[in-house]
Design a protein around this motif. Structure first.
Motif, PDB file in Angstrom:
ATOM      1  N   LYS A  26     -18.966  -0.396 -25.578  1.00  0.00           N
ATOM      2  CA  LYS A  26     -18.906   1.055 -25.433  1.00  0.00           C
ATOM      3  C   LYS A  26     -19.272   1.456 -24.005  1.00  0.00           C
ATOM      4  CE  LYS A  26     -20.029   2.073 -30.264  1.00  0.00           C
ATOM      5  NZ  LYS A  26     -20.960   2.770 -31.196  1.00  0.00           N
ATOM      6  N   ASN A  27     -18.567   2.476 -23.499  1.00  0.00           N
ATOM      7  CA  ASN A  27     -18.797   2.989 -22.144  1.00  0.00           C
ATOM      8  C   ASN A  27     -18.881   1.857 -21.122  1.00  0.00           C
ATOM      9  OD1 ASN A  27     -19.065   5.698 -23.180  1.00  0.00           O
ATOM     10  ND2 ASN A  27     -21.144   5.134 -23.835  1.00  0.00           N
ATOM     11  N   PRO A  28     -17.819   1.055 -21.012  1.00  0.00           N
ATOM     12  CA  PRO A  28     -17.862  -0.108 -20.121  1.00  0.00           C
ATOM     13  C   PRO A  28     -17.937   0.300 -18.650  1.00  0.00           C
ATOM     14  CG  PRO A  28     -15.624   0.284 -20.866  1.00  0.00           C
ATOM     15  CD  PRO A  28     -16.493   1.214 -21.652  1.00  0.00           C
ATOM     16  N   GLU A  29     -18.543  -0.566 -17.855  1.00  0.00           N
ATOM     17  CA  GLU A  29     -18.496  -0.401 -16.404  1.00  0.00           C
ATOM     18  C   GLU A  29     -17.126  -0.889 -15.946  1.00  0.00           C
ATOM     19  OE1 GLU A  29     -21.996  -1.495 -14.025  1.00  0.00           O
ATOM     20  OE2 GLU A  29     -22.881  -2.205 -15.907  1.00  0.00           O
ATOM     21  N   LEU A  30     -16.300   0.020 -15.452  1.00  0.00           N
ATOM     22  CA  LEU A  30     -14.915  -0.307 -15.156  1.00  0.00           C
ATOM     23  C   LEU A  30     -14.747  -0.975 -13.798  1.00  0.00           C
ATOM     24  CD1 LEU A  30     -13.055   2.867 -16.477  1.00  0.00           C
ATOM     25  CD2 LEU A  30     -13.419   0.675 -17.640  1.00  0.00           C
ATOM     26  N   TRP A  31     -13.798  -1.898 -13.760  1.00  0.00           N
ATOM     27  CA  TRP A  31     -13.352  -2.516 -12.502  1.00  0.00           C
ATOM     28  C   TRP A  31     -12.261  -1.648 -11.910  1.00  0.00           C
ATOM     29  CZ3 TRP A  31      -8.676  -3.956 -10.615  1.00  0.00           C
ATOM     30  CH2 TRP A  31      -8.640  -4.885  -9.563  1.00  0.00           C
ATOM     31  N   GLU A  57     -13.956   4.939 -22.652  1.00  0.00           N
ATOM     32  CA  GLU A  57     -14.865   5.029 -23.792  1.00  0.00           C
ATOM     33  C   GLU A  57     -15.239   3.675 -24.373  1.00  0.00           C
ATOM     34  OE1 GLU A  57     -11.920   6.749 -23.695  1.00  0.00           O
ATOM     35  OE2 GLU A  57     -12.885   8.562 -22.861  1.00  0.00           O
ATOM     36  N   VAL A  58     -14.260   2.761 -24.451  1.00  0.00           N
ATOM     37  CA  VAL A  58     -14.521   1.489 -25.112  1.00  0.00           C
ATOM     38  C   VAL A  58     -13.587   0.407 -24.571  1.00  0.00           C
ATOM     39  CG1 VAL A  58     -12.927   1.948 -27.011  1.00  0.00           C
ATOM     40  CG2 VAL A  58     -14.833   0.358 -27.350  1.00  0.00           C
ATOM     41  N   ALA A  59     -14.094  -0.824 -24.527  1.00  0.00           N
ATOM     42  CA  ALA A  59     -13.284  -1.989 -24.156  1.00  0.00           C
ATOM     43  C   ALA A  59     -13.323  -2.985 -25.307  1.00  0.00           C
ATOM     44  CB  ALA A  59     -13.818  -2.629 -22.880  1.00  0.00           C
ATOM     45  N   ASP A  60     -12.154  -3.282 -25.867  1.00  0.00           N
ATOM     46  CA  ASP A  60     -12.047  -4.310 -26.897  1.00  0.00           C
ATOM     47  C   ASP A  60     -11.646  -5.623 -26.222  1.00  0.00           C
ATOM     48  OD1 ASP A  60     -12.661  -2.622 -29.072  1.00  0.00           O
ATOM     49  OD2 ASP A  60     -10.623  -1.818 -29.018  1.00  0.00           O
ATOM     50  N   GLY A 107     -13.241  -8.512 -15.041  1.00  0.00           N
ATOM     51  CA  GLY A 107     -13.390  -7.083 -14.843  1.00  0.00           C
ATOM     52  C   GLY A 107     -12.746  -6.355 -16.009  1.00  0.00           C
ATOM     53  N   LEU A 108     -13.421  -5.362 -16.559  1.00  0.00           N
ATOM     54  CA  LEU A 108     -12.850  -4.579 -17.652  1.00  0.00           C
ATOM     55  C   LEU A 108     -12.067  -3.424 -17.054  1.00  0.00           C
ATOM     56  CD1 LEU A 108     -15.816  -4.583 -20.197  1.00  0.00           C
ATOM     57  CD2 LEU A 108     -13.893  -6.164 -19.998  1.00  0.00           C
ATOM     58  N   ARG A 109     -10.759  -3.423 -17.270  1.00  0.00           N
ATOM     59  CA  ARG A 109      -9.898  -2.413 -16.666  1.00  0.00           C
ATOM     60  C   ARG A 109      -8.555  -2.382 -17.357  1.00  0.00           C
ATOM     61  NH1 ARG A 109      -6.951  -6.019 -16.700  1.00  0.00           N
ATOM     62  NH2 ARG A 109      -6.344  -7.520 -15.119  1.00  0.00           N
ATOM     63  N   GLU A 110      -7.824  -1.286 -17.174  1.00  0.00           N
ATOM     64  CA  GLU A 110      -6.457  -1.170 -17.643  1.00  0.00           C
ATOM     65  C   GLU A 110      -5.544  -1.063 -16.424  1.00  0.00           C
ATOM     66  OE1 GLU A 110      -4.129   1.817 -20.629  1.00  0.00           O
ATOM     67  OE2 GLU A 110      -4.708   2.596 -18.665  1.00  0.00           O
ATOM     68  N   ASN A 135      -6.815   2.084 -14.551  1.00  0.00           N
ATOM     69  CA  ASN A 135      -7.643   2.977 -15.357  1.00  0.00           C
ATOM     70  C   ASN A 135      -7.101   4.417 -15.335  1.00  0.00           C
ATOM     71  OD1 ASN A 135      -9.392   0.792 -15.840  1.00  0.00           O
ATOM     72  ND2 ASN A 135     -10.524   1.231 -13.959  1.00  0.00           N
ATOM     73  N   GLY A 136      -5.770   4.513 -15.388  1.00  0.00           N
ATOM     74  CA  GLY A 136      -5.112   5.814 -15.452  1.00  0.00           C
ATOM     75  C   GLY A 136      -4.907   6.495 -14.111  1.00  0.00           C
ATOM     76  N   LYS A 137      -5.379   5.899 -13.019  1.00  0.00           N
ATOM     77  CA  LYS A 137      -5.237   6.524 -11.699  1.00  0.00           C
ATOM     78  C   LYS A 137      -4.213   5.759 -10.877  1.00  0.00           C
ATOM     79  CE  LYS A 137      -9.915   8.444 -11.560  1.00  0.00           C
ATOM     80  NZ  LYS A 137     -11.188   8.564 -10.776  1.00  0.00           N
TER      81      LYS A 137
END
Length: 350
Positions: free
Chosen positions: A253-258, A203-206, A288-291, A310-312
């Motif tokens: 908002k709604n970032p393009e995820l790496w 949803e969002v990247a800070d 890259g925006l990612r968790e 990203n949770g996977k």
């Protein structure tokens, strides 16, 4: 005057302390590569040349360069002499004065030479001391376990360990420059360090950009964020958070995820660009925006140990990297890029 650089990597001369070997060269380079290119030695990788050429590492070497400085440069507020890599034990001498002593190939040397330059011709010399003789002296005070694959005592010097012999490679403790050298000429602040911190979800990247300058004086620091397609998103004036540090924050908002290799069908992952300026100095970084999380929750076998992007969850697939060449100075960015592509094609994700 705005920030600019003056590259002085080309047009160098090298010679051995004993006076038997000399020639012209460009950086990056090393004594082994220069001797081979000038015809003094044969290819170290052929036959028994490795053991017959060990003497190269046992003597001292000089690298010299003359370069011109104009009045505009002398009138600037700041001039830094920047060596991206000095390998390894060396004195840097400018116009007859030792301005730095080096003992670590894994760092950048940036030297303020504003008041050491002269209008017109300047003389730069780098005196390389034998890394082998350096280690011999260190071993007298700090005995360490032997290296059964090569030279003993390689742990006593901040230099690539494989150069002293490894199970997969030869023994070539070279001296030289793995990268180039240049002058940074500017007024105002200099960006010493730049890092990006993030908290990212679908949803969002800070995104928090932390900028460190080389001065405690108040500085105009700005950060600008661009999408992976190069579209401008936002620009922020960074706030001072410490004597030399500044921070700028963005919310995407709604970032393009790496994603890790193999998690999507995309061959190129989206990278956001951040441009940072401090007075006249500018730097750019792509991220890259990612968790990424390491999952260690208890399970029926004891505890989980799995990375999730990203949770996977992903199955980690990697390999052991050894240097692409015993002489790193001759490995190009294109060659490194091809190796990374090879890893991608081999389905590595770590």
């Amino acid at each position: 005057m705005s920030y600019r650089t003056q590259d002085i990597s080309n047009g160098w001369h090298f010679f051995s302390k004993n006076g038997l070997f000399k020639g012209e060269t460009n950086l990056p380079t090393s004594n082994y590569l220069d001797l081979m290119r000038c015809g003094y030695i044969k290819d170290p990788f052929k036959g028994k040349n490795e053991s017959e050429l060990f003497w190269v590492s046992e003597i001292d070497w000089f690298y010299t360069k003359t370069f011109d400085i104009d009045s505009e440069t002398l009138n600037s507020e700041r001039v830094y002499l920047c060596f991206d890599s000095v390998d390894t034990i060396a004195d840097i001498i400018l116009n007859g004065e030792v301005i730095a002593s080096c003992d670590n190939t894994h760092k950048t040397y940036r030297i303020d030479v504003k008041h050491k330059l002269v209008n017109g011709e300047n003389r730069l010399k780098v005196y390389f001391y034998s890394p082998v003789e350096y280690i011999k002296e260190k071993l007298k005070k700090f005995p360490v376990p032997p290296n059964f694959n090569g030279v003993n005592g390689f742990t006593l010097i901040r230099k690539a360990a494989y150069q002293f012999g490894w199970d997969w490679g030869p023994c070539f403790p070279s001296s030289g420059f793995d990268k180039g050298v240049h002058l940074d000429i500017f007024s105002g602040a200099y960006i010493d360090n730049l890092r990006v911190e993030q908290q990212t979800s679908e949803e969002v990247a800070d995104v928090s950009v932390v900028i460190e300058t080389d001065t405690e004086a108040q500085t105009d620091v700005t950060a600008s964020l661009y999408s992976p397609e190069g579209k401008f998103i936002a620009s922020k004036a960074a706030e001072k958070i410490d004597t030399t540090q500044y921070r700028a924050t963005f919310s995407v908002k709604n970032p393009e995820l790496w994603w890790a290799n193999g998690q999507t069908d995309r061959t190129e992952q989206p990278l956001y660009r951040i441009d940072v300026t401090a007075d006249d100095h500018a730097r750019t970084v792509k991220i890259g925006l990612r968790e990424v999380r390491l999952l260690t929750a208890p399970d029926k076998e004891g505890a989980d140990f799995c990375f999730a992007v990203n949770g996977k969850r992903i199955f980690a697939k990697g390999g052991n990297w050894i240097p692409a060449d015993s002489f790193v100075a001759r490995v190009s960015r294109e060659r490194y890029g091809q190796y990374v592509k090879n890893m991608q094609w081999a389905n590595f994700n770590m």
